[in-house]
Design a protein around this motif. Structure first.
Motif, PDB file in Angstrom:
ATOM      1  N   LEU A  45       0.972  -1.172  -0.041  1.00 56.54           N
ATOM      2  CA  LEU A  45      -0.178   0.054   0.078  1.00 56.54           C
ATOM      3  C   LEU A  45       0.980   1.318   0.003  1.00 56.54           C
ATOM      4  O   LEU A  45       0.781   2.182  -0.755  1.00 56.54           O
ATOM      5  CB  LEU A  45      -0.729  -0.082   1.214  1.00 56.54           C
ATOM      6  CG  LEU A  45      -1.653   1.211   1.274  1.00 56.54           C
ATOM      7  CD1 LEU A  45      -2.634   1.310   0.535  1.00 56.54           C
ATOM      8  CD2 LEU A  45      -2.430   1.291   2.679  1.00 56.54           C
ATOM      9  N   VAL A  46       1.861   1.148   0.675  1.00 52.78           N
ATOM     10  CA  VAL A  46       2.778   2.465   1.033  1.00 52.78           C
ATOM     11  C   VAL A  46       3.439   2.662  -0.368  1.00 52.78           C
ATOM     12  O   VAL A  46       3.696   3.624  -1.045  1.00 52.78           O
ATOM     13  CB  VAL A  46       3.816   2.264   1.988  1.00 52.78           C
ATOM     14  CG1 VAL A  46       4.968   3.457   1.888  1.00 52.78           C
ATOM     15  CG2 VAL A  46       3.228   2.510   3.388  1.00 52.78           C
ATOM     16  N   GLU A  47       4.199   1.431  -0.933  1.00 55.06           N
ATOM     17  CA  GLU A  47       4.532   1.401  -2.301  1.00 55.06           C
ATOM     18  C   GLU A  47       3.627   2.233  -3.318  1.00 55.06           C
ATOM     19  O   GLU A  47       4.099   3.149  -4.185  1.00 55.06           O
ATOM     20  CB  GLU A  47       5.169   0.290  -2.460  1.00 55.06           C
ATOM     21  CG  GLU A  47       5.835   0.201  -3.851  1.00 55.06           C
ATOM     22  CD  GLU A  47       6.640  -1.207  -4.109  1.00 55.06           C
ATOM     23  OE1 GLU A  47       7.532  -1.046  -4.780  1.00 55.06           O
ATOM     24  OE2 GLU A  47       6.128  -2.055  -3.953  1.00 55.06           O
ATOM     25  N   GLU A  48       2.418   1.600  -3.561  1.00 57.74           N
ATOM     26  CA  GLU A  48       1.610   2.233  -4.279  1.00 57.74           C
ATOM     27  C   GLU A  48       1.343   3.681  -4.336  1.00 57.74           C
ATOM     28  O   GLU A  48       1.256   4.364  -5.333  1.00 57.74           O
ATOM     29  CB  GLU A  48       0.122   1.456  -4.350  1.00 57.74           C
ATOM     30  CG  GLU A  48       0.154  -0.066  -4.885  1.00 57.74           C
ATOM     31  CD  GLU A  48      -0.907  -0.653  -4.533  1.00 57.74           C
ATOM     32  OE1 GLU A  48      -1.974  -0.344  -4.147  1.00 57.74           O
ATOM     33  OE2 GLU A  48      -0.860  -1.912  -4.806  1.00 57.74           O
ATOM     34  N   ARG A  49       1.017   4.094  -3.037  1.00 57.37           N
ATOM     35  CA  ARG A  49       0.857   5.620  -2.628  1.00 57.37           C
ATOM     36  C   ARG A  49       2.157   6.554  -3.013  1.00 57.37           C
ATOM     37  O   ARG A  49       2.062   7.343  -3.549  1.00 57.37           O
ATOM     38  CB  ARG A  49       0.412   5.650  -1.225  1.00 57.37           C
ATOM     39  CG  ARG A  49      -0.912   5.332  -1.008  1.00 57.37           C
ATOM     40  CD  ARG A  49      -1.472   5.598   0.668  1.00 57.37           C
ATOM     41  NE  ARG A  49      -2.883   5.374   0.621  1.00 57.37           N
ATOM     42  CZ  ARG A  49      -3.339   5.687   1.635  1.00 57.37           C
ATOM     43  NH1 ARG A  49      -2.746   6.166   2.653  1.00 57.37           N
ATOM     44  NH2 ARG A  49      -4.556   5.257   1.915  1.00 57.37           N
ATOM     45  N   PHE A  50       3.135   5.792  -2.744  1.00 61.59           N
ATOM     46  CA  PHE A  50       4.505   6.708  -3.174  1.00 61.59           C
ATOM     47  C   PHE A  50       4.564   6.633  -4.808  1.00 61.59           C
ATOM     48  O   PHE A  50       5.053   8.126  -4.984  1.00 61.59           O
ATOM     49  CB  PHE A  50       5.590   5.716  -2.571  1.00 61.59           C
ATOM     50  CG  PHE A  50       6.892   6.200  -3.049  1.00 61.59           C
ATOM     51  CD1 PHE A  50       7.549   7.471  -2.499  1.00 61.59           C
ATOM     52  CD2 PHE A  50       7.809   5.533  -4.180  1.00 61.59           C
ATOM     53  CE1 PHE A  50       8.913   7.843  -2.696  1.00 61.59           C
ATOM     54  CE2 PHE A  50       8.958   6.027  -4.479  1.00 61.59           C
ATOM     55  CZ  PHE A  50       9.546   7.172  -3.954  1.00 61.59           C
ATOM     56  N   GLN A  51       4.362   5.803  -5.504  1.00 61.96           N
ATOM     57  CA  GLN A  51       4.498   5.779  -6.857  1.00 61.96           C
ATOM     58  C   GLN A  51       3.376   7.029  -7.211  1.00 61.96           C
ATOM     59  O   GLN A  51       3.820   7.581  -8.225  1.00 61.96           O
ATOM     60  CB  GLN A  51       4.333   4.186  -7.491  1.00 61.96           C
ATOM     61  CG  GLN A  51       5.295   3.441  -7.336  1.00 61.96           C
ATOM     62  CD  GLN A  51       6.726   3.723  -7.920  1.00 61.96           C
ATOM     63  OE1 GLN A  51       6.893   4.492  -9.010  1.00 61.96           O
ATOM     64  NE2 GLN A  51       7.726   3.406  -7.420  1.00 61.96           N
ATOM     65  N   ARG A  52       2.104   6.832  -6.849  1.00 62.45           N
ATOM     66  CA  ARG A  52       1.134   7.703  -7.267  1.00 62.45           C
ATOM     67  C   ARG A  52       1.351   9.199  -6.731  1.00 62.45           C
ATOM     68  O   ARG A  52       1.505  10.094  -7.357  1.00 62.45           O
ATOM     69  CB  ARG A  52      -0.057   7.220  -6.390  1.00 62.45           C
ATOM     70  CG  ARG A  52      -1.290   8.225  -6.951  1.00 62.45           C
ATOM     71  CD  ARG A  52      -2.534   7.553  -6.448  1.00 62.45           C
ATOM     72  NE  ARG A  52      -2.744   7.345  -4.975  1.00 62.45           N
ATOM     73  CZ  ARG A  52      -3.451   6.928  -4.412  1.00 62.45           C
ATOM     74  NH1 ARG A  52      -4.688   6.803  -5.040  1.00 62.45           N
ATOM     75  NH2 ARG A  52      -3.429   6.746  -2.920  1.00 62.45           N
ATOM     76  N   GLU A  53       1.972   9.350  -5.502  1.00 59.50           N
ATOM     77  CA  GLU A  53       2.579  10.518  -5.177  1.00 59.50           C
ATOM     78  C   GLU A  53       3.587  11.224  -5.998  1.00 59.50           C
ATOM     79  O   GLU A  53       3.340  12.547  -6.626  1.00 59.50           O
ATOM     80  CB  GLU A  53       3.014  10.736  -3.694  1.00 59.50           C
ATOM     81  CG  GLU A  53       3.364  12.068  -3.304  1.00 59.50           C
ATOM     82  CD  GLU A  53       3.954  12.287  -1.841  1.00 59.50           C
ATOM     83  OE1 GLU A  53       3.865  13.137  -1.134  1.00 59.50           O
ATOM     84  OE2 GLU A  53       3.827  11.157  -1.096  1.00 59.50           O
ATOM     85  N   ALA A  54       4.259  10.542  -6.331  1.00 59.06           N
ATOM     86  CA  ALA A  54       5.624  10.999  -7.200  1.00 59.06           C
ATOM     87  C   ALA A  54       5.118  11.324  -8.594  1.00 59.06           C
ATOM     88  O   ALA A  54       5.523  12.242  -9.255  1.00 59.06           O
ATOM     89  CB  ALA A  54       6.606   9.771  -7.561  1.00 59.06           C
ATOM     90  N   ALA A  55       4.151  10.568  -9.153  1.00 60.10           N
ATOM     91  CA  ALA A  55       3.401  10.742 -10.517  1.00 60.10           C
ATOM     92  C   ALA A  55       2.858  12.261 -10.243  1.00 60.10           C
ATOM     93  O   ALA A  55       2.977  13.028 -11.313  1.00 60.10           O
ATOM     94  CB  ALA A  55       2.657   9.590 -11.018  1.00 60.10           C
ATOM     95  N   ILE A  56       1.977  12.221  -9.293  1.00 56.17           N
ATOM     96  CA  ILE A  56       1.339  13.477  -9.471  1.00 56.17           C
ATOM     97  C   ILE A  56       2.057  14.896  -9.082  1.00 56.17           C
ATOM     98  O   ILE A  56       1.972  15.964  -9.702  1.00 56.17           O
ATOM     99  CB  ILE A  56       0.191  13.577  -8.297  1.00 56.17           C
ATOM    100  CG1 ILE A  56      -0.867  12.477  -8.798  1.00 56.17           C
ATOM    101  CG2 ILE A  56      -0.746  14.647  -7.811  1.00 56.17           C
ATOM    102  CD1 ILE A  56      -1.896  12.180  -7.793  1.00 56.17           C
ATOM    103  N   LEU A  57       3.224  14.546  -8.190  1.00 57.69           N
ATOM    104  CA  LEU A  57       3.753  15.614  -8.036  1.00 57.69           C
ATOM    105  C   LEU A  57       4.791  16.133  -9.291  1.00 57.69           C
ATOM    106  O   LEU A  57       4.924  17.301  -9.400  1.00 57.69           O
ATOM    107  CB  LEU A  57       5.010  15.058  -6.924  1.00 57.69           C
ATOM    108  CG  LEU A  57       4.395  15.132  -5.274  1.00 57.69           C
ATOM    109  CD1 LEU A  57       5.561  14.848  -4.504  1.00 57.69           C
ATOM    110  CD2 LEU A  57       4.042  16.793  -4.872  1.00 57.69           C
ATOM    111  N   GLU A  58       5.223  15.216 -10.036  1.00 62.20           N
ATOM    112  CA  GLU A  58       5.738  15.440 -11.452  1.00 62.20           C
ATOM    113  C   GLU A  58       4.939  16.395 -12.153  1.00 62.20           C
ATOM    114  O   GLU A  58       5.354  17.198 -12.709  1.00 62.20           O
ATOM    115  CB  GLU A  58       6.214  14.060 -12.017  1.00 62.20           C
ATOM    116  CG  GLU A  58       6.917  14.511 -13.269  1.00 62.20           C
ATOM    117  CD  GLU A  58       7.229  13.186 -14.218  1.00 62.20           C
ATOM    118  OE1 GLU A  58       8.233  13.207 -14.791  1.00 62.20           O
ATOM    119  OE2 GLU A  58       6.355  12.270 -13.932  1.00 62.20           O
ATOM    120  N   GLU A  59       3.596  15.889 -12.059  1.00 58.99           N
ATOM    121  CA  GLU A  59       2.727  16.443 -13.068  1.00 58.99           C
ATOM    122  C   GLU A  59       2.381  18.043 -12.420  1.00 58.99           C
ATOM    123  O   GLU A  59       2.254  18.994 -13.107  1.00 58.99           O
ATOM    124  CB  GLU A  59       1.332  15.776 -13.242  1.00 58.99           C
ATOM    125  CG  GLU A  59       0.239  16.306 -14.084  1.00 58.99           C
ATOM    126  CD  GLU A  59      -0.833  15.432 -14.072  1.00 58.99           C
ATOM    127  OE1 GLU A  59      -1.829  16.110 -14.237  1.00 58.99           O
ATOM    128  OE2 GLU A  59      -0.614  14.456 -13.961  1.00 58.99           O
TER     129      GLU A  59
END
Length: 129
Positions: A45-59
Motif C-alpha cells: 500500500l505504501v509503495e503504491e501511494r508513493f508511486q502515485r504521489e511521485a507521478a502527481i508531484l511530477e505533473e
C-alpha cells in the motif's frame, strides 16, 4: 535540519538538504517515508501511494506554486524517498514574532489557504509541503 511526523502507515522524516551534484548546490527537501508495520500488505500500500504521489508531484509541481517541483524519487532498503524543491518562506512562529498576534480575519485566511493546500495534497493520499 529535519521535521518528523507519522501517519497510520508511515513515519516520515523531512530533511533540508543541499544538492551537491548540481552546480548551483540548490537546497532541496528529502522526504523519507518509512513503513511502520512489518506487513507485506501495508508495504505494498505504501509503495503504491508513493508511486502515485511521485507521478502527481511530477505533473503538478511545475504548474502550481503551492506544490514543490519533484527533482527525484527512489526506494532503498525498504524505505521511500522523494526529493523536492525547497520553497523559502517564513514559519508561522516567525510571522507571529515579527507581526504579533493575527486578527480573526488573518487567521481565517491562513486556515483557508492551508485547507486548500491540504485538499490538493490529499488528492494523492497524503502530503506535506
Amino acid at each position: 535540519m529535519y521535521w518528523y511526523y507519522c501517519t497510520s502507515v508511515t513515519c516520515n522524516l523531512l530533511y533540508l538538504a543541499e544538492d551537491t551534484y548540481m552546480p548551483s548546490k540548490r537546497r532541496c527537501v528529502v522526504k523519507q517515508l518509512r513503513p511502520i508495520h512489518n506487513n507485506p500488505q501495508i508495504y505494498q500500500l505504501v509503495e503504491e501511494r508513493f508511486q502515485r504521489e511521485a507521478a502527481i508531484l511530477e505533473e503538478l509541481g511545475g504548474a502550481n506554486d503551492q506544490i514543490p517541483a519533484l527533482y527525484a524519487y527512489f526506494s532503498s532498503g525498504g524505505q521511500f524517498y522523494l526529493v523536492q524543491e525547497w520553497i523559502e518562506g517564513d514559519t508561522l512562529t516567525g510571522k507571529v514574532q515579527m507581526q504579533g498576534l493575527f486578527s480573526e480575519g488573518a487567521v481565517q485566511e491562513l486556515f483557508m489557504n492551508l485547507l486548500i493546500e491540504r485538499k490538493t495534497s490529499s488528492l494523492y493520499g497524503w502530503g506535506c509541503k
